[in-house]
Design a protein around this motif. Structure first.
Motif, PDB file in Angstrom:
ATOM      1  N   ARG A 417      39.272  41.925  29.972  1.00  0.00           N
ATOM      2  CA  ARG A 417      38.661  42.787  30.993  1.00  0.00           C
ATOM      3  C   ARG A 417      39.555  42.967  32.226  1.00  0.00           C
ATOM      4  N   VAL A 418      40.289  41.942  32.618  1.00  0.00           N
ATOM      5  CA  VAL A 418      41.027  41.962  33.886  1.00  0.00           C
ATOM      6  C   VAL A 418      42.088  43.068  33.924  1.00  0.00           C
ATOM      7  N   LEU A 419      42.464  43.572  32.770  1.00  0.00           N
ATOM      8  CA  LEU A 419      43.458  44.657  32.725  1.00  0.00           C
ATOM      9  C   LEU A 419      43.088  45.810  33.656  1.00  0.00           C
ATOM     10  N   GLY A 420      41.807  46.192  33.672  1.00  0.00           N
ATOM     11  CA  GLY A 420      41.409  47.383  34.426  1.00  0.00           C
ATOM     12  C   GLY A 420      41.727  47.282  35.903  1.00  0.00           C
ATOM     13  N   VAL A 421      41.360  46.165  36.534  1.00  0.00           N
ATOM     14  CA  VAL A 421      41.626  45.980  37.961  1.00  0.00           C
ATOM     15  C   VAL A 421      43.132  45.940  38.220  1.00  0.00           C
ATOM     16  N   ARG A 509      42.261  46.150  49.871  1.00  0.00           N
ATOM     17  CA  ARG A 509      41.774  45.001  50.652  1.00  0.00           C
ATOM     18  C   ARG A 509      40.567  44.358  49.975  1.00  0.00           C
ATOM     19  N   LEU A 510      39.658  45.199  49.491  1.00  0.00           N
ATOM     20  CA  LEU A 510      38.460  44.680  48.818  1.00  0.00           C
ATOM     21  C   LEU A 510      38.841  43.830  47.605  1.00  0.00           C
ATOM     22  N   ILE A 511      39.781  44.318  46.815  1.00  0.00           N
ATOM     23  CA  ILE A 511      40.236  43.573  45.635  1.00  0.00           C
ATOM     24  C   ILE A 511      40.821  42.224  46.057  1.00  0.00           C
ATOM     25  N   ASP A 512      41.741  42.259  47.033  1.00  0.00           N
ATOM     26  CA  ASP A 512      42.487  41.049  47.393  1.00  0.00           C
ATOM     27  C   ASP A 512      41.579  40.006  48.038  1.00  0.00           C
ATOM     28  N   VAL A 513      40.620  40.475  48.861  1.00  0.00           N
ATOM     29  CA  VAL A 513      39.691  39.542  49.503  1.00  0.00           C
ATOM     30  C   VAL A 513      38.765  38.925  48.452  1.00  0.00           C
ATOM     31  N   THR A 514      38.275  39.761  47.540  1.00  0.00           N
ATOM     32  CA  THR A 514      37.351  39.255  46.517  1.00  0.00           C
ATOM     33  C   THR A 514      38.053  38.281  45.578  1.00  0.00           C
ATOM     34  N   ALA A 515      39.311  38.576  45.247  1.00  0.00           N
ATOM     35  CA  ALA A 515      40.076  37.703  44.351  1.00  0.00           C
ATOM     36  C   ALA A 515      40.629  36.485  45.083  1.00  0.00           C
ATOM     37  N   GLY A 516      40.709  36.556  46.415  1.00  0.00           N
ATOM     38  CA  GLY A 516      41.329  35.481  47.174  1.00  0.00           C
ATOM     39  C   GLY A 516      42.841  35.476  47.052  1.00  0.00           C
ATOM     40  N   ASP A 523      49.573  36.552  37.186  1.00  0.00           N
ATOM     41  CA  ASP A 523      48.994  35.559  38.100  1.00  0.00           C
ATOM     42  C   ASP A 523      47.721  36.139  38.702  1.00  0.00           C
ATOM     43  N   TYR A 524      46.580  35.801  38.096  1.00  0.00           N
ATOM     44  CA  TYR A 524      45.294  36.249  38.625  1.00  0.00           C
ATOM     45  C   TYR A 524      44.368  35.035  38.665  1.00  0.00           C
ATOM     46  N   PRO A 525      43.220  35.132  39.371  1.00  0.00           N
ATOM     47  CA  PRO A 525      42.392  33.934  39.571  1.00  0.00           C
ATOM     48  C   PRO A 525      42.006  33.271  38.251  1.00  0.00           C
ATOM     49  N   PRO A 526      41.818  31.945  38.282  1.00  0.00           N
ATOM     50  CA  PRO A 526      41.540  31.237  37.022  1.00  0.00           C
ATOM     51  C   PRO A 526      40.191  31.581  36.411  1.00  0.00           C
ATOM     52  N   ASP A 527      39.240  32.013  37.233  1.00  0.00           N
ATOM     53  CA  ASP A 527      37.899  32.305  36.726  1.00  0.00           C
ATOM     54  C   ASP A 527      37.537  33.772  36.943  1.00  0.00           C
ATOM     55  N   ALA A 528      36.649  34.258  36.086  1.00  0.00           N
ATOM     56  CA  ALA A 528      36.365  35.694  36.032  1.00  0.00           C
ATOM     57  C   ALA A 528      35.304  36.155  37.023  1.00  0.00           C
ATOM     58  N   GLY A 529      34.635  35.239  37.699  1.00  0.00           N
ATOM     59  CA  GLY A 529      33.500  35.623  38.528  1.00  0.00           C
ATOM     60  C   GLY A 529      33.793  36.731  39.523  1.00  0.00           C
ATOM     61  N   TRP A 530      35.028  36.755  40.050  1.00  0.00           N
ATOM     62  CA  TRP A 530      35.375  37.761  41.058  1.00  0.00           C
ATOM     63  C   TRP A 530      35.323  39.185  40.494  1.00  0.00           C
ATOM     64  N   LEU A 534      33.390  42.008  42.430  1.00  0.00           N
ATOM     65  CA  LEU A 534      34.127  43.199  42.867  1.00  0.00           C
ATOM     66  C   LEU A 534      33.405  44.465  42.406  1.00  0.00           C
ATOM     67  N   HIS A 535      32.989  44.478  41.154  1.00  0.00           N
ATOM     68  CA  HIS A 535      32.285  45.643  40.618  1.00  0.00           C
ATOM     69  C   HIS A 535      30.984  45.871  41.402  1.00  0.00           C
ATOM     70  N   GLU A 536      30.256  44.775  41.670  1.00  0.00           N
ATOM     71  CA  GLU A 536      28.995  44.886  42.425  1.00  0.00           C
ATOM     72  C   GLU A 536      29.228  45.453  43.818  1.00  0.00           C
ATOM     73  N   LYS A 537      30.269  44.953  44.501  1.00  0.00           N
ATOM     74  CA  LYS A 537      30.561  45.435  45.859  1.00  0.00           C
ATOM     75  C   LYS A 537      30.922  46.918  45.834  1.00  0.00           C
ATOM     76  N   ALA A 538      31.718  47.313  44.844  1.00  0.00           N
ATOM     77  CA  ALA A 538      32.126  48.717  44.750  1.00  0.00           C
ATOM     78  C   ALA A 538      30.909  49.611  44.505  1.00  0.00           C
ATOM     79  N   VAL A 539      30.038  49.198  43.573  1.00  0.00           N
ATOM     80  CA  VAL A 539      28.834  49.989  43.277  1.00  0.00           C
ATOM     81  C   VAL A 539      27.927  50.063  44.500  1.00  0.00           C
TER      82      VAL A 539
END
Length: 552
Positions: A417-421, A509-516, A523-530, A534-539
């Motif tokens: 899934r992470v490919l899209g972001v 900014r939204l992506i980077d803040v949500t991902a930390g 190199d992306y966060p170890p867990d998928a929760g973000w 991110l999708h929820e915040k965008a919607v």
């Protein structure tokens, strides 16, 4: 009570449910989607009652109309290559959840085996507002309700847009002909091709279709051939005369299926561009092939005759030069640079002004102008991004095993899934994958049964050679990997929609803040929760900006 006879839970859609492992239950919060975005849920279940019966039957009901699929376990003899990283769920051969089959009757719950259902609730026809989706499972024989859960759903007053992305997964017509035992191009094979085209566009979200003007010189053992599926019919003798009827039919099917772009097969052989593709005339004579070097004057003369007429026919069928992609040869590297350069010289003038793309990993091919439109392996992107290469596409295949997105059975769904972001964050305009429906052993030495052999005969990790399965009725069957990849493209789409509203810096900014962090391909966060957050915040942001609807 009756519920003790079963363990049934909603689980995170990104959890892969294995038969021998009870997954974590999912904490159900209100789900918010754009109008037209499906709500996707996964339900895991097993029978605990220990009597003489190995299974019992359950009836599923949902309060909103839903598409329901059983997630079937599929064998993998080669789940990983050596030295997998920590992202792999399993590294030993076994059964993996992948094949989706539409649920047409009761659900079988087996004793001591965890199975799962994939539920999609379409929202195109739901007016914006709040809903309660209730999911119920009833034991068919006793009529007892063994599971009931309500998921609150909010449909936002903003309509989902499709992602803007060039996307091709190589469409293997020869594998359809071989699997379904149909000669090219019987009426039945045309019908099957049409079914797979519609799925490729509507369900896999492809906009570009590999078009076998001649049998693509891909994944073929040197000196060998794949089943001949050449669309351009060449009449015997000289000068060259062509029959375009098959190609026109292909274009019309592609148009009807929604494909805006066509992709031509490579004009030279794989791994070095040393020879010409196998091209035959209608009498069966091999005019070109492994026996003809790529620099042969005869091949140049053939392309001089073919290409101008080809372009004219494609334009008449709705595909002008802006809607075509050409390839020279797949995956050139330093050791094959001379051959690639020589092959390119054969055709450079004939392809002038056309979009020529090739898959590669070596940035020098871009820097020295040999491949101005690179399709870069996702573990080799850094130097291309540093060079601001544009337009830039990416791909992955069997070789991209660690740190980067891929869709092997044994990887987490997160890594799919992470490919899209990542495509959005790094402004990558296209995604290519070689394995839409490759139902052969490696190098196409023999056809395989994709329901039994998922690793091209022990060559590539399972999940690499194909994204869809060939259903018994000539209809493709979906995969969990395609559904998860679609979730990733849904992330891309909602971020693109948000950019139109708020501008690109806001979304980055939204992506980077949500991902930390600034998420990178390797190199992306170890867990998928973000991703979900991110999708929820965008919607939510899109919903807040939507004009208020007056109640009728």
């Amino acid at each position: 009570g009756p519920g003790m006879d079963y363990q049934i839970d909603l689980v995170d859609p990104l959890t892969k449910v294995f038969a021998d492992e009870v997954p974590d239950a999912w904490v159900v919060a209100t789900q918010m989607v754009l109008q037209g975005e499906p709500l996707v849920l996964q339900l895991a279940y097993q029978r605990l009652r220990d009597d003489d019966a190995s299974f019992s039957e359950l009836t599923l009901a949902t309060s909103l109309s839903a598409q329901c699929f059983e997630i079937n376990q599929v064998p993998s003899q080669l789940p990983t290559w050596p030295h997998p990283d920590a992202r792999y769920l399993r590294t030993t051969p076994g059964l993996f959840p992948d094949l989706l089959t539409p649920l047409t009757g009761p659900v079988r719950a087996y004793h001591g085996q965890v199975r799962a259902l994939w539920l999609k609730i379409p929202t195109e026809s739901l007016t914006p507002g709040s809903y309660e989706l209730t999911i119920t499972l009833t034991e068919t024989a006793s009529g007892q309700v063994v599971f009931s859960q309500t998921v609150p759903l909010t449909v936002a007053a903003a309509v989902a847009q499709p992602p803007r992305l060039h996307h091709t997964e190589w469409f293997s017509v020869d594998c359809l002909a071989d699997y379904y035992h149909e000669a090219p191009y019987t009426p039945r094979l045309w019908a099957i091709i049409g079914n797979f085209m519609v799925f490729a566009h509507d369900e896999a979200l492809m906009d570009t279709l590999l078009t076998p003007i001649f049998t693509p010189p891909l994944d073929t053992a040197v000196g060998a051939t794949r089943t001949n599926v050449q669309l351009v019919q060449i009449l015997p003798g000289t000068p060259y005369r062509f029959d375009w009827s098959r190609l026109r039919k292909w274009c019309q099917l592609a148009q009807q299926s929604g494909f805006a772009y066509l992709e031509m097969p490579p004009l030279f052989t794989q791994w070095g561009a040393q020879a010409t593709p196998t091209i035959t005339d209608t009498a069966g004579t091999a005019l070109f092939g492994w026996h003809v070097p790529s620099t042969a004057p005869a091949y140049r003369a053939f392309l001089q005759a073919l290409l101008p007429q080809l372009l004219a026919v494609l334009a008449e069928e709705g595909y002008d030069r802006d809607h075509l992609f050409f390839h020279l040869a797949d995956e050139p590297n330093a050791s094959t640079e001379d051959g690639y350069r020589a092959a390119r010289a054969q055709v450079a003038d004939l392809l002038d002004g056309l979009q020529v793309i090739d898959a590669l990993s070596d940035v020098r091919f871009y820097e020295n102008g040999l491949v101005p439109h690179p399709v870069v392996a996702d573990d080799a992107l850094a130097p291309f991004l540093a060079a601001d290469a544009a337009p830039l596409w990416t791909y992955y295949c069997c070789a991209q095993t660690t740190a980067v997105p891929n869709r092997f059975f044994a990887l987490r769904s997160y890594d799919n899934r992470v490919l899209g972001v990542l495509l959005y964050r790094h402004q990558i305009q296209g995604f290519l994958h070689w394995g839409f429906n490759f139902y052969n052993a490696q190098l196409s030495t023999r056809p395989i049964d994709p329901f039994a052999v998922t690793d091209a005969g022990g060559a590539f990790p399972s999940g690499d050679p194909f994204l869809v399965y060939p259903g018994a009725d000539g209809q493709p069957l979906n995969s969990l990997r395609n559904e998860v990849q679609r979730l990733g493209f849904g992330d891309l789409a909602v971020l693109q929609q948000l950019e139109a509203l708020k501008g690109r810096p806001f979304v980055e900014r939204l992506i980077d803040v949500t991902a930390g962090m600034v998420p990178q391909f390797d190199d992306y966060p170890p867990d998928a929760g973000w991703l979900t957050r991110l999708h929820e915040k965008a919607v939510a942001t899109l919903a807040a900006a939507a004009p208020a609807h007056k109640k009728e």
